[in-house]
Write an enzyme that holds these catalytic residues in place. Structure first.
Site, PDB file in Angstrom:
ATOM      1  N   ARG A 160       0.815  -1.215   0.000  1.00  0.00           N
ATOM      2  CA  ARG A 160       0.000   0.000   0.000  1.00  0.00           C
ATOM      3  C   ARG A 160       0.845   1.260   0.000  1.00  0.00           C
ATOM      4  O   ARG A 160       0.607   2.193  -0.783  1.00  0.00           O
ATOM      5  CB  ARG A 160      -0.933  -0.002   1.223  1.00  0.00           C
ATOM      6  CG  ARG A 160      -1.787   1.247   1.367  1.00  0.00           C
ATOM      7  CD  ARG A 160      -2.654   1.178   2.604  1.00  0.00           C
ATOM      8  NE  ARG A 160      -1.862   1.015   3.814  1.00  0.00           N
ATOM      9  CZ  ARG A 160      -1.251   2.024   4.446  1.00  0.00           C
ATOM     10  NH1 ARG A 160      -1.328   3.251   3.953  1.00  0.00           N
ATOM     11  NH2 ARG A 160      -0.572   1.801   5.550  1.00  0.00           N
ATOM     12  N   ILE A 161       1.864   1.318   0.850  1.00  0.00           N
ATOM     13  CA  ILE A 161       2.704   2.512   0.928  1.00  0.00           C
ATOM     14  C   ILE A 161       3.578   2.633  -0.317  1.00  0.00           C
ATOM     15  O   ILE A 161       3.735   3.721  -0.884  1.00  0.00           O
ATOM     16  CB  ILE A 161       3.557   2.481   2.209  1.00  0.00           C
ATOM     17  CG1 ILE A 161       2.648   2.570   3.432  1.00  0.00           C
ATOM     18  CG2 ILE A 161       4.572   3.616   2.211  1.00  0.00           C
ATOM     19  CD1 ILE A 161       3.383   2.433   4.755  1.00  0.00           C
ATOM     20  N   ARG A 241      11.253  -0.026   8.889  1.00  0.00           N
ATOM     21  CA  ARG A 241      11.765  -0.467  10.179  1.00  0.00           C
ATOM     22  C   ARG A 241      13.286  -0.547  10.102  1.00  0.00           C
ATOM     23  O   ARG A 241      13.841  -0.977   9.092  1.00  0.00           O
ATOM     24  CB  ARG A 241      11.192  -1.840  10.577  1.00  0.00           C
ATOM     25  CG  ARG A 241       9.712  -1.841  10.921  1.00  0.00           C
ATOM     26  CD  ARG A 241       9.402  -0.990  12.153  1.00  0.00           C
ATOM     27  NE  ARG A 241       7.991  -1.007  12.516  1.00  0.00           N
ATOM     28  CZ  ARG A 241       7.085  -0.150  12.067  1.00  0.00           C
ATOM     29  NH1 ARG A 241       7.449   0.799  11.212  1.00  0.00           N
ATOM     30  NH2 ARG A 241       5.833  -0.231  12.473  1.00  0.00           N
ATOM     31  N   ASP A 265      14.291   7.343   9.229  1.00  0.00           N
ATOM     32  CA  ASP A 265      13.255   7.647  10.225  1.00  0.00           C
ATOM     33  C   ASP A 265      13.138   6.555  11.276  1.00  0.00           C
ATOM     34  O   ASP A 265      12.455   6.742  12.286  1.00  0.00           O
ATOM     35  CB  ASP A 265      11.905   7.813   9.508  1.00  0.00           C
ATOM     36  CG  ASP A 265      10.782   8.251  10.437  1.00  0.00           C
ATOM     37  OD1 ASP A 265      11.008   9.218  11.213  1.00  0.00           O
ATOM     38  OD2 ASP A 265       9.693   7.654  10.398  1.00  0.00           O
ATOM     39  N   GLU A 270      15.220   2.191  19.379  1.00  0.00           N
ATOM     40  CA  GLU A 270      14.594   3.517  19.408  1.00  0.00           C
ATOM     41  C   GLU A 270      14.217   3.916  20.825  1.00  0.00           C
ATOM     42  O   GLU A 270      13.569   3.126  21.519  1.00  0.00           O
ATOM     43  CB  GLU A 270      13.347   3.514  18.512  1.00  0.00           C
ATOM     44  CG  GLU A 270      13.691   3.250  17.054  1.00  0.00           C
ATOM     45  CD  GLU A 270      12.479   3.339  16.123  1.00  0.00           C
ATOM     46  OE1 GLU A 270      11.344   3.511  16.627  1.00  0.00           O
ATOM     47  OE2 GLU A 270      12.663   3.239  14.912  1.00  0.00           O
ATOM     48  N   HIS A 289      11.282   8.624  14.008  1.00  0.00           N
ATOM     49  CA  HIS A 289      10.150   7.731  13.723  1.00  0.00           C
ATOM     50  C   HIS A 289       8.847   8.528  13.664  1.00  0.00           C
ATOM     51  O   HIS A 289       7.912   8.282  14.432  1.00  0.00           O
ATOM     52  CB  HIS A 289      10.052   6.616  14.758  1.00  0.00           C
ATOM     53  CG  HIS A 289       9.335   5.397  14.227  1.00  0.00           C
ATOM     54  ND1 HIS A 289       9.587   4.126  14.663  1.00  0.00           N
ATOM     55  CD2 HIS A 289       8.348   5.271  13.290  1.00  0.00           C
ATOM     56  CE1 HIS A 289       8.820   3.264  14.023  1.00  0.00           C
ATOM     57  NE2 HIS A 289       8.042   3.943  13.186  1.00  0.00           N
ATOM     58  N   GLY A 291       6.959   8.720  10.832  1.00  0.00           N
ATOM     59  CA  GLY A 291       6.169   8.310   9.682  1.00  0.00           C
ATOM     60  C   GLY A 291       4.669   8.335   9.893  1.00  0.00           C
ATOM     61  O   GLY A 291       3.923   8.864   9.068  1.00  0.00           O
TER      62      GLY A 291
END
Length: 327
Positions: A160-161, A241, A265, A270, A289, A291
């Site tokens: 999808r992305i 990721r 990102d 993290e 991060h 997004g």
């Protein structure tokens, strides 16, 4: 009263973006606006019955779950959480309530990540972060960027992305190629994209953007061999990721100028350590991060969590990923 913890509300917006009143009238709600280490979490979260998480901001390994004796419910965004030890939660009779992205509340937020990925791509190839910093310090321009029109975007993944990224690229006049383990020529053609093999993707792209899901098959999918195929003027963008890209190999490629730069990102850990090498490299554009982080997306996430907590308070938990925990 039950105690509910809302974790990792970095921007301090959790109570603003959703109506928690139905929970607050029946439970004590505490918001944590900073990331907790495992040791801190074991101490701070010990009294809580419910933990509300936001995607993968907080790891919940067995070693932490075992130190939270009052914990009865964890809410997660999505149908699973890679950094949650589901077996440990089940063993300790902690219910895990997942969300359902097919719910209408999530319909309007699906473009958050591709929009951000495209912005990070532009910021990276035009050295925007570096030039912004220089302007803040009273300086002026010192770099030369790259025009996207006529260049080739390589998509590692065309879900999808990835498909949305292809649409953006076409508007900018770019050629688009793609590869993933399961991508077919028919799927690629339907998106106006040319399917290529993995070597061609990395060797022919001016920008490679990562859009596959982290799994055992994709962990380390981009390593030293793939980065070695990239041309010296090419850029890598990762908003998927961190572990999909071999971090050490990427750092080496950036340090030696093997590739022109990267927009990152997501990270292996993290947040990354303050002295992490990626924080110091001049040819990297970094973001924490971001997004999915928009007001619309977080509103949907929190509304979903509220629904799950209220159902649990009513004694009828919903969307339970580990129903055996209730046995």
């Amino acid at each position: 009263m039950p105690r509910v913890a809302i974790l990792d509300d970095y921007a301090g917006v959790a109570l603003e973006l959703a109506d928690w009143s139905e929970v607050q009238s029946r439970a004590e709600v505490t918001v944590f606006n900073r990331h907790l280490s495992e040791a801190e979490a074991a101490e701070e979260l010990r009294p809580f019955d419910v933990i509300c998480t936001v995607r993968e901001r907080m790891a919940l390994p067995r070693t932490l779950i075992e130190r939270l004796p009052n914990l009865k419910l964890i809410t997660i965004v999505g149908r699973s959480l890679p950094n949650l030890d589901m077996a440990a939660a089940t063993q300790h009779q902690v219910l895990v309530a997942h969300s359902d992205f097919t719910h209408p509340r999530f319909g309007r937020v699906r473009d958050a990540t591709p929009e951000f990925a495209w912005g990070l791509l532009i910021a990276t190839v035009r050295n925007l972060a570096d030039e912004h910093g220089r302007m803040r310090e009273g300086g002026w321009q010192s770099s030369v960027g790259m025009t996207l029109s006529g260049k080739t975007l390589g998509l590692l993944g065309l879900g999808r992305i990835g498909k949305r990224m292809a649409e953006y690229a076409h508007v900018f006049g770019m050629k688009v190629i793609a590869w993933s383990q399961n991508l077919t020529e028919e799927t690629a053609a339907a998106a106006g994209v040319r399917r290529v093999d993995k070597a061609t993707l990395f060797g022919s792209s001016d920008v490679v953007s990562v859009h596959v899901v982290l799994s055992d098959r994709t962990r380390g999918l981009v390593g030293e061999p793939e980065l070695a195929l990239m041309r010296p003027h090419a850029y890598l963008i990762n908003t998927s990721r961190g572990p999909i890209v071999d971090e050490a190999a990427l750092i080496a490629a950036l340090q030696t100028g093997r590739i022109a730069g990267a927009g990152i990102d997501v990270f292996d850990v993290e947040p990354p350590d303050p002295d992490h090498p990626l924080r110091r490299l001049p040819n990297v554009t970094l973001s924490p991060h971001l997004g999915y982080v928009t007001r619309e997306t977080l509103s949907a996430f929190y509304a979903d969590s509220i629904e799950a907590v209220v159902a649990w308070l009513d004694g009828s938990p919903i969307r339970i990923a580990n129903p055996e925990a209730a046995a």
